[in-house]
Design a protein around this motif. Structure first.
Motif, PDB file in Angstrom:
ATOM      1  N   UNK A   1      -7.437   2.427 -22.660  1.00 40.97           N
ATOM      2  CA  UNK A   1      -5.970   2.872 -22.325  1.00 40.97           C
ATOM      3  C   UNK A   1      -5.685   3.253 -20.886  1.00 40.97           C
ATOM      4  N   UNK A   2      -6.811   3.535 -20.267  1.00 46.16           N
ATOM      5  CA  UNK A   2      -6.807   3.960 -18.739  1.00 46.16           C
ATOM      6  C   UNK A   2      -6.394   2.559 -17.833  1.00 46.16           C
ATOM      7  N   UNK A   3      -6.765   1.466 -18.110  1.00 50.76           N
ATOM      8  CA  UNK A   3      -6.642   0.333 -17.350  1.00 50.76           C
ATOM      9  C   UNK A   3      -5.057  -0.070 -17.853  1.00 50.76           C
ATOM     10  N   UNK A   4      -4.369  -0.002 -16.852  1.00 46.94           N
ATOM     11  CA  UNK A   4      -2.698  -0.337 -17.205  1.00 46.94           C
ATOM     12  C   UNK A   4      -2.334  -1.286 -16.033  1.00 46.94           C
ATOM     13  N   UNK A   5      -1.990  -2.552 -16.446  1.00 50.53           N
ATOM     14  CA  UNK A   5      -1.467  -3.463 -15.579  1.00 50.53           C
ATOM     15  C   UNK A   5      -0.423  -3.310 -14.733  1.00 50.53           C
ATOM     16  N   UNK A   6      -0.485  -3.212 -13.386  1.00 48.92           N
ATOM     17  CA  UNK A   6       0.570  -2.865 -12.406  1.00 48.92           C
ATOM     18  C   UNK A   6       1.470  -3.996 -12.269  1.00 48.92           C
ATOM     19  N   UNK A   7       2.870  -3.747 -12.217  1.00 45.81           N
ATOM     20  CA  UNK A   7       3.835  -4.695 -12.178  1.00 45.81           C
ATOM     21  C   UNK A   7       4.543  -4.252 -10.771  1.00 45.81           C
ATOM     22  N   UNK A   8       4.419  -5.135  -9.900  1.00 47.70           N
ATOM     23  CA  UNK A   8       4.863  -4.796  -8.544  1.00 47.70           C
ATOM     24  C   UNK A   8       6.521  -5.071  -8.542  1.00 47.70           C
ATOM     25  N   UNK A   9       7.142  -4.015  -8.222  1.00 47.83           N
ATOM     26  CA  UNK A   9       8.456  -4.045  -8.369  1.00 47.83           C
ATOM     27  C   UNK A   9       9.233  -2.812  -7.382  1.00 47.83           C
ATOM     28  N   UNK A  10      10.348  -2.986  -7.394  1.00 44.43           N
ATOM     29  CA  UNK A  10      11.117  -1.935  -6.733  1.00 44.43           C
ATOM     30  C   UNK A  10      11.804  -0.836  -7.327  1.00 44.43           C
ATOM     31  N   UNK A  11      11.793   0.101  -7.391  1.00 44.82           N
ATOM     32  CA  UNK A  11      12.170   1.108  -8.056  1.00 44.82           C
ATOM     33  C   UNK A  11      12.728   2.224  -7.548  1.00 44.82           C
ATOM     34  N   UNK A  12      12.567   2.391  -6.195  1.00 45.13           N
ATOM     35  CA  UNK A  12      12.754   3.351  -5.302  1.00 45.13           C
ATOM     36  C   UNK A  12      13.842   3.108  -4.312  1.00 45.13           C
ATOM     37  N   UNK A  13      14.354   4.118  -3.838  1.00 46.47           N
ATOM     38  CA  UNK A  13      15.346   3.903  -2.653  1.00 46.47           C
ATOM     39  C   UNK A  13      14.701   4.093  -1.190  1.00 46.47           C
ATOM     40  N   UNK A  14      13.652   4.819  -1.044  1.00 49.65           N
ATOM     41  CA  UNK A  14      12.700   4.767   0.023  1.00 49.65           C
ATOM     42  C   UNK A  14      11.252   4.527  -0.202  1.00 49.65           C
ATOM     43  N   UNK A  15      10.729   3.435   0.641  1.00 51.19           N
ATOM     44  CA  UNK A  15       9.481   3.143   0.423  1.00 51.19           C
ATOM     45  C   UNK A  15       8.509   3.264   1.681  1.00 51.19           C
ATOM     46  N   UNK A  16       7.483   3.705   1.379  1.00 51.03           N
ATOM     47  CA  UNK A  16       6.340   3.702   2.555  1.00 51.03           C
ATOM     48  C   UNK A  16       5.853   2.387   2.676  1.00 51.03           C
ATOM     49  N   UNK A  17       5.797   1.900   3.956  1.00 53.20           N
ATOM     50  CA  UNK A  17       5.582   0.541   4.349  1.00 53.20           C
ATOM     51  C   UNK A  17       4.497   0.457   5.531  1.00 53.20           C
ATOM     52  N   UNK A  18       3.850  -0.432   5.578  1.00 54.77           N
ATOM     53  CA  UNK A  18       2.841  -0.621   6.830  1.00 54.77           C
ATOM     54  C   UNK A  18       3.427  -1.467   7.810  1.00 54.77           C
ATOM     55  N   UNK A  19       3.940  -0.940   8.733  1.00 53.51           N
ATOM     56  CA  UNK A  19       4.317  -1.990   9.978  1.00 53.51           C
ATOM     57  C   UNK A  19       3.178  -2.391  10.840  1.00 53.51           C
ATOM     58  N   UNK A  20       2.826  -3.887  10.898  1.00 53.67           N
ATOM     59  CA  UNK A  20       1.870  -4.166  11.828  1.00 53.67           C
ATOM     60  C   UNK A  20       2.055  -5.325  12.801  1.00 53.67           C
ATOM     61  N   UNK A  21       1.640  -5.199  13.866  1.00 54.35           N
ATOM     62  CA  UNK A  21       1.729  -6.118  14.939  1.00 54.35           C
ATOM     63  C   UNK A  21       0.348  -6.905  14.922  1.00 54.35           C
ATOM     64  N   UNK A  22       0.148  -7.712  14.122  1.00 51.98           N
ATOM     65  CA  UNK A  22      -1.294  -8.404  14.093  1.00 51.98           C
ATOM     66  C   UNK A  22      -1.895  -8.939  15.263  1.00 51.98           C
ATOM     67  N   UNK A  23      -0.954  -9.429  16.224  1.00 51.61           N
ATOM     68  CA  UNK A  23      -1.767  -9.923  17.535  1.00 51.61           C
ATOM     69  C   UNK A  23      -2.319  -8.883  18.345  1.00 51.61           C
ATOM     70  N   UNK A  24      -1.846  -7.649  18.382  1.00 53.32           N
ATOM     71  CA  UNK A  24      -2.223  -6.320  19.047  1.00 53.32           C
ATOM     72  C   UNK A  24      -3.105  -5.533  18.350  1.00 53.32           C
ATOM     73  N   UNK A  25      -3.084  -5.651  17.075  1.00 57.85           N
ATOM     74  CA  UNK A  25      -3.708  -4.611  16.140  1.00 57.85           C
ATOM     75  C   UNK A  25      -3.165  -3.268  16.027  1.00 57.85           C
ATOM     76  N   UNK A  26      -1.979  -3.262  16.430  1.00 53.79           N
ATOM     77  CA  UNK A  26      -1.286  -2.044  16.037  1.00 53.79           C
ATOM     78  C   UNK A  26      -0.573  -1.646  14.957  1.00 53.79           C
TER      79      UNK A  26
END
Length: 135
Positions: free
Chosen positions: A39-64
């Motif tokens: 019962x510990x392994x639960x399939x994660x369903x990627x969805x949006x259920x929040x008003x505010x989300x933490x994202x990773x903002x990346x500039x791949x060419x600069x590595x920033x």
């Protein structure tokens, strides 16, 4: 001469002492592990259920990279401005229109437009790639 005959005795004692640490150790019982994990392994369903989300903002060419909190109803251009400022790419002589944001999981879909929630934003592990594409 006494020292030379003492060295083999010391090495033999050390070897016998280290053998006491090596031995047979039975494997953990797998039945107990399965019961504990049931019962510990639960399939994660990627969805949006929040008003505010933490994202990773990346500039791949600069590595920033920077972490940002993004409102789900925020406009893509607003996120672009905030991300440029966090990464230090907010020079006045470079207009925002020269930069494009892409969903890192689906760059082939093209640049993001409109509201963030309409561009595949999910609660966890969402990454935005910023590319410099002057007109």
């Amino acid at each position: 001469m006494a020292k030379s005959s003492l060295l083999p005795a010391i090495l033999a004692a050390f070897a016998l002492g280290s053998l006491s640490f090596v031995g047979y150790q039975p494997a953990a019982r797998t039945a107990d592990n399965r019961v504990a994990m049931r019962g510990a392994a639960v399939e994660w369903d990627p969805k949006l259920s929040r008003d505010v989300v933490e994202v990773m903002f990346t500039a791949p060419a600069q590595g920033a990279r920077a972490r940002m909190l993004v409102r789900s109803d925020a406009d893509v251009m607003e996120v672009l401005k905030d991300g440029r400022k966090k990464l230090g790419f907010d020079q006045e002589w470079m207009p925002d229109t020269d930069f494009k944001l892409y969903n890192a999981e689906d760059e082939d879909a093209g640049p993001m437009k409109g509201k963030m929630k309409d561009n595949g934003l999910i609660d966890f592990s969402f990454e935005i790639h910023m590319y410099y594409e002057p007109q």
